[in-house]
Motif scaffolding. Structure first.
Motif, mmCIF file in Angstrom:
data_model
loop_
_atom_site.group_PDB
_atom_site.id
_atom_site.type_symbol
_atom_site.label_atom_id
_atom_site.label_comp_id
_atom_site.label_asym_id
_atom_site.label_seq_id
_atom_site.Cartn_x
_atom_site.Cartn_y
_atom_site.Cartn_z
ATOM 1 N N VAL A 307 0.851 -1.188 0.000
ATOM 2 C CA VAL A 307 0.000 0.000 0.000
ATOM 3 C C VAL A 307 0.886 1.236 0.000
ATOM 4 C CG1 VAL A 307 -1.840 1.257 1.175
ATOM 5 C CG2 VAL A 307 -1.811 -1.238 1.248
ATOM 6 N N THR A 308 0.644 2.117 -0.960
ATOM 7 C CA THR A 308 1.426 3.342 -1.123
ATOM 8 C C THR A 308 0.482 4.537 -1.141
ATOM 9 O OG1 THR A 308 3.059 2.155 -2.462
ATOM 10 C CG2 THR A 308 3.057 4.552 -2.628
ATOM 11 N N GLY A 309 0.919 5.637 -0.582
ATOM 12 C CA GLY A 309 0.141 6.862 -0.702
ATOM 13 C C GLY A 309 -0.256 7.458 0.623
ATOM 14 N N GLY A 310 0.440 8.507 1.063
ATOM 15 C CA GLY A 310 0.020 9.272 2.227
ATOM 16 C C GLY A 310 0.686 8.919 3.530
ATOM 17 N N PHE A 311 1.375 7.808 3.618
ATOM 18 C CA PHE A 311 1.972 7.413 4.898
ATOM 19 C C PHE A 311 3.033 8.422 5.336
ATOM 20 C CE2 PHE A 311 0.514 3.088 3.711
ATOM 21 C CZ PHE A 311 -0.090 2.715 4.911
ATOM 22 N N ARG A 312 2.914 8.865 6.587
ATOM 23 C CA ARG A 312 3.916 9.747 7.172
ATOM 24 C C ARG A 312 4.303 9.310 8.582
ATOM 25 N NH1 ARG A 312 3.760 10.785 2.631
ATOM 26 N NH2 ARG A 312 3.781 12.801 1.551
ATOM 27 N N SER A 313 3.393 8.711 9.340
ATOM 28 C CA SER A 313 3.707 8.340 10.711
ATOM 29 C C SER A 313 4.051 6.865 10.808
ATOM 30 C CB SER A 313 2.536 8.654 11.642
ATOM 31 O OG SER A 313 1.458 7.767 11.421
ATOM 32 N N ARG A 314 5.025 6.565 11.649
ATOM 33 C CA ARG A 314 5.408 5.178 11.885
ATOM 34 C C ARG A 314 4.240 4.395 12.454
ATOM 35 N NH1 ARG A 314 7.701 1.511 15.400
ATOM 36 N NH2 ARG A 314 9.529 0.393 14.573
ATOM 37 N N ALA A 315 3.460 5.029 13.312
ATOM 38 C CA ALA A 315 2.334 4.341 13.950
ATOM 39 C C ALA A 315 1.326 3.844 12.921
ATOM 40 C CB ALA A 315 1.649 5.279 14.952
ATOM 41 N N ALA A 316 1.036 4.668 11.904
ATOM 42 C CA ALA A 316 0.080 4.255 10.873
ATOM 43 C C ALA A 316 0.632 3.108 10.033
ATOM 44 C CB ALA A 316 -0.268 5.439 9.983
ATOM 45 N N MET A 317 1.939 3.144 9.787
ATOM 46 C CA MET A 317 2.563 2.054 9.015
ATOM 47 C C MET A 317 2.485 0.742 9.784
ATOM 48 S SD MET A 317 5.959 4.092 7.688
ATOM 49 C CE MET A 317 5.814 5.829 7.254
ATOM 50 N N GLY A 332 6.906 7.316 -1.015
ATOM 51 C CA GLY A 332 7.247 8.040 -2.225
ATOM 52 C C GLY A 332 7.890 9.374 -1.924
ATOM 53 N N ARG A 333 7.079 10.400 -1.815
ATOM 54 C CA ARG A 333 7.594 11.759 -1.672
ATOM 55 C C ARG A 333 8.579 11.952 -0.523
ATOM 56 N NH1 ARG A 333 2.453 15.713 -3.171
ATOM 57 N NH2 ARG A 333 2.453 15.253 -5.406
ATOM 58 N N PRO A 334 8.354 11.363 0.652
ATOM 59 C CA PRO A 334 9.347 11.579 1.711
ATOM 60 C C PRO A 334 10.752 11.164 1.315
ATOM 61 C CG PRO A 334 7.342 10.652 2.643
ATOM 62 C CD PRO A 334 7.191 10.597 1.143
ATOM 63 N N MET A 335 10.881 10.148 0.446
ATOM 64 C CA MET A 335 12.206 9.678 0.071
ATOM 65 C C MET A 335 12.853 10.525 -1.012
ATOM 66 S SD MET A 335 12.048 5.544 0.460
ATOM 67 C CE MET A 335 13.808 5.434 0.168
ATOM 68 N N CYS A 336 12.117 11.504 -1.533
ATOM 69 C CA CYS A 336 12.734 12.484 -2.429
ATOM 70 C C CYS A 336 13.632 13.437 -1.654
ATOM 71 C CB CYS A 336 11.662 13.305 -3.147
ATOM 72 S SG CYS A 336 10.643 12.382 -4.289
ATOM 73 N N VAL A 337 13.409 13.532 -0.358
ATOM 74 C CA VAL A 337 14.174 14.451 0.485
ATOM 75 C C VAL A 337 14.981 13.687 1.522
ATOM 76 C CG1 VAL A 337 14.024 16.470 1.996
ATOM 77 C CG2 VAL A 337 12.364 16.178 0.146
ATOM 78 N N MET A 338 14.340 12.747 2.184
ATOM 79 C CA MET A 338 14.994 11.942 3.221
ATOM 80 C C MET A 338 15.267 10.563 2.633
ATOM 81 S SD MET A 338 13.607 10.987 7.048
ATOM 82 C CE MET A 338 13.509 12.698 7.599
ATOM 83 N N THR A 339 16.405 10.400 1.984
ATOM 84 C CA THR A 339 16.673 9.159 1.258
ATOM 85 C C THR A 339 16.855 7.963 2.191
ATOM 86 O OG1 THR A 339 19.046 9.666 1.194
ATOM 87 C CG2 THR A 339 17.713 10.373 -0.695
ATOM 88 N N ASP A 340 17.142 8.219 3.457
ATOM 89 C CA ASP A 340 17.297 7.132 4.423
ATOM 90 C C ASP A 340 16.089 7.025 5.348
ATOM 91 O OD1 ASP A 340 17.726 9.476 5.821
ATOM 92 O OD2 ASP A 340 19.443 8.703 6.965
ATOM 93 N N ALA A 341 14.924 7.466 4.878
ATOM 94 C CA ALA A 341 13.711 7.389 5.692
ATOM 95 C C ALA A 341 13.425 5.973 6.192
ATOM 96 C CB ALA A 341 12.520 7.933 4.907
ATOM 97 N N PRO A 342 13.572 4.926 5.361
ATOM 98 C CA PRO A 342 13.304 3.578 5.876
ATOM 99 C C PRO A 342 14.171 3.203 7.080
ATOM 100 C CG PRO A 342 13.326 3.556 3.488
ATOM 101 C CD PRO A 342 13.828 4.893 3.903
ATOM 102 N N GLY A 348 13.138 3.804 14.760
ATOM 103 C CA GLY A 348 12.200 4.384 15.717
ATOM 104 C C GLY A 348 11.685 5.768 15.405
ATOM 105 N N LEU A 349 12.087 6.372 14.284
ATOM 106 C CA LEU A 349 11.561 7.692 13.936
ATOM 107 C C LEU A 349 10.037 7.652 13.899
ATOM 108 C CD1 LEU A 349 12.162 10.627 12.898
ATOM 109 C CD2 LEU A 349 12.020 9.671 10.578
ATOM 110 N N ALA A 350 9.395 8.588 14.582
ATOM 111 C CA ALA A 350 7.934 8.544 14.722
ATOM 112 C C ALA A 350 7.195 9.174 13.554
ATOM 113 C CB ALA A 350 7.517 9.229 16.027
ATOM 114 N N GLN A 351 7.788 10.192 12.932
ATOM 115 C CA GLN A 351 7.042 10.967 11.939
ATOM 116 C C GLN A 351 7.969 11.425 10.823
ATOM 117 O OE1 GLN A 351 3.637 11.660 12.456
ATOM 118 N NE2 GLN A 351 3.512 12.503 10.403
ATOM 119 N N LEU A 352 7.576 11.152 9.592
ATOM 120 C CA LEU A 352 8.308 11.680 8.450
ATOM 121 C C LEU A 352 7.871 13.115 8.176
ATOM 122 C CD1 LEU A 352 8.110 8.660 5.975
ATOM 123 C CD2 LEU A 352 10.073 9.367 7.354
ATOM 124 N N PRO A 353 8.749 13.941 7.644
ATOM 125 C CA PRO A 353 8.362 15.329 7.350
ATOM 126 C C PRO A 353 7.322 15.393 6.244
ATOM 127 C CG PRO A 353 10.545 14.848 6.471
ATOM 128 C CD PRO A 353 10.165 13.668 7.308
#
Length: 426
Positions: A307-317, A332-342, A348-353
């Motif tokens: 499932v892709t689209g809209g995920f930003r919080s670790r809790a929702a994932m 998708g979009r978060p990894m255009c800026v934060m390439t090491d988001a995964p 333990g990162l709680a929230q992507l920008p």
């Protein structure tokens, strides 16, 4: 849970549940050959901790680009192309992750500057203002059969180059999606009419790709949960197709939605009211667009779903995976800026920008204009150009440019596209 491996039906194992979803890069040569810039970009993503990277559109017909700068594999690669593909694959797998090529064809969603008379299922033109897309010409049976072969050729070329899987793009209104939708498929032969006929092209592609790559190589499909247009491909259609794909030995289905006419994935409305589907909304769906569709599908099939689209919080994932809605989370979009988001999420990162709120072209003091559809579209597409700029800068320089101005990135994107098209014409 995000760090748990996932074994696919073919036997391959993804090292974790986070994937970089396909995003168009526009970094190939004018002739569609992978470049050092693509290698740099995918090397950064491979270092970033995702278990799976899915490329942007790899096109099977150079006259039907999704955008200028697409990689093109429309024939058996020559030595130079094979070397370039292998370099891309090495860079994109250096972190021990999977790298899958998304194989696609633009169909009628090809701008006039690329092809004024594109091929599609039928001669139904995109209902968009501005005249950017020409009236399509229906594909003949022989042309359909040729395209099925091209998908298989592209898949085998990617396998030989070192890619670890492929994804067939059957979503977002591109060619396979055009066959699936009764709005764009008015054929009266065995590729039109009933859903079974409209899905024939996709299922033939899957069969040809599987025959080319063998039983142990991951084959995935990206499929709309719905077009969100009246009279289009709906959730009931999507569920039926997923069942057929499961029977056809597909290893993973990525659930998405929308078309150019109704770009649901972008979080903006299209040129008509959204056609709602018979799927109950949930709290999680306020963040992740397609969780409810996946949840409803999981009750009917056992094939792994992404499932892709809209995920930003670790809790929702985590909730989507533990709740059984998704087996893989696409970013998708978060990894255009934060390439090491995964990696950060696993640690333990709680929230992507979320950058969308500051990427609007219309200033806040003109906020009353945002109720107009055209303004929403301008903001949406200018925001897309900003993300494209990040990918371009990562490929060119290995870093992002968060200070870039959305309207200026839109102009820069247009300039690059024109330069690529001019080079193709020479």
């Amino acid at each position: 849970m995000l760090e748990s491996p996932l074994t696919l039906p073919c036997g391959a194992t993804l090292p974790n549940r986070l994937a970089k979803a396909a995003m168009t890069e526009g970094l190939a040569t004018p002739d569609g050959v992978p470049t050092a810039e693509l290698e740099r970009l995918y090397g950064l993503w491979s270092d970033g901790g995702a278990g799976l990277l899915i490329t942007g559109n790899v096109i099977v017909d150079r006259d039907h680009l999704e955008r200028p700068g697409n990689v093109v594999i429309d024939r058996v690669p020559d030595a130079a192309m094979a070397t370039a593909l292998a370099g891309w694959a090495r860079a994109g797998t250096r972190g021990g992750n999977h790298l899958w090529a998304q194989i696609s064809h633009g169909g009628r969603q090809v701008q006039k500057t690329v092809n004024p008379a594109p091929k599609s299922a039928s001669d139904v033109q995109l209902a968009l203002p501005g005249g950017q897309f020409g009236k399509p010409v229906p594909l003949t049976r022989d042309e359909i059969a040729d395209l099925v072969r091209r998908w298989a050729i592209a898949a085998k070329a990617c396998q030989d180059a070192g890619f670890t899987g492929v994804q067939i793009h059957a979503a977002h209104g591109y060619l396979v999606s055009q066959f699936l939708s009764p709005r764009s498929n008015h054929r009266t032969d065995d590729n039109g009419g009933t859903l079974e006929n409209r899905a024939r092209f996709l299922l033939e592609i899957v069969a040809a790709v599987r025959a080319a790559v063998g039983p142990a190589f991951p084959v995935a499909v990206k499929l709309n949960s719905a077009d969100f247009q009246k009279g289009g491909f709906d959730f009931a259609d999507s569920l039926a197709v997923v069942k057929w794909l499961e029977a056809a030995s597909v290893d993973l289905i990525e659930i998405s939605g929308g078309t150019y006419e109704q770009p649901k994935l972008l979080g903006i409305e299209g040129m008509e009211a959204v056609e709602h589907q018979n799927v109950a909304p949930s709290t999680a769906a306020r963040e992740a667009y397609f969780v409810d569709f996946a949840q409803a599908m999981q009750a009917e099939v056992s094939i792994p779903l992404m499932v892709t689209g809209g995920f930003r919080s670790r809790a929702a994932m985590v909730q989507a995976i533990e709740g059984g809605a998704a087996d893989v989370i696409g970013l998708g979009r978060p990894m255009c800026v934060m390439t090491d988001a995964p990696r950060r999420l696993i640690e333990g990162l709680a929230q992507l920008p979320r950058y969308e709120d500051r990427l609007e072209v219309i200033p806040k003091w003109l906020g009353f204009l945002k109720r107009f559809q055209v303004v929403k579209a301008i903001n949406g597409f200018a925001g897309m150009a900003w993300y494209y700029q990040q990918l371009w800068t990562l490929g060119q320089k290995g870093r992002t440019d968060e200070a870039a101005v959305p309207f200026k990135t839109f102009l820069a994107l247009d300039k690059r596209n024109k330069a690529i098209l001019a080079a193709r014409a020479r």
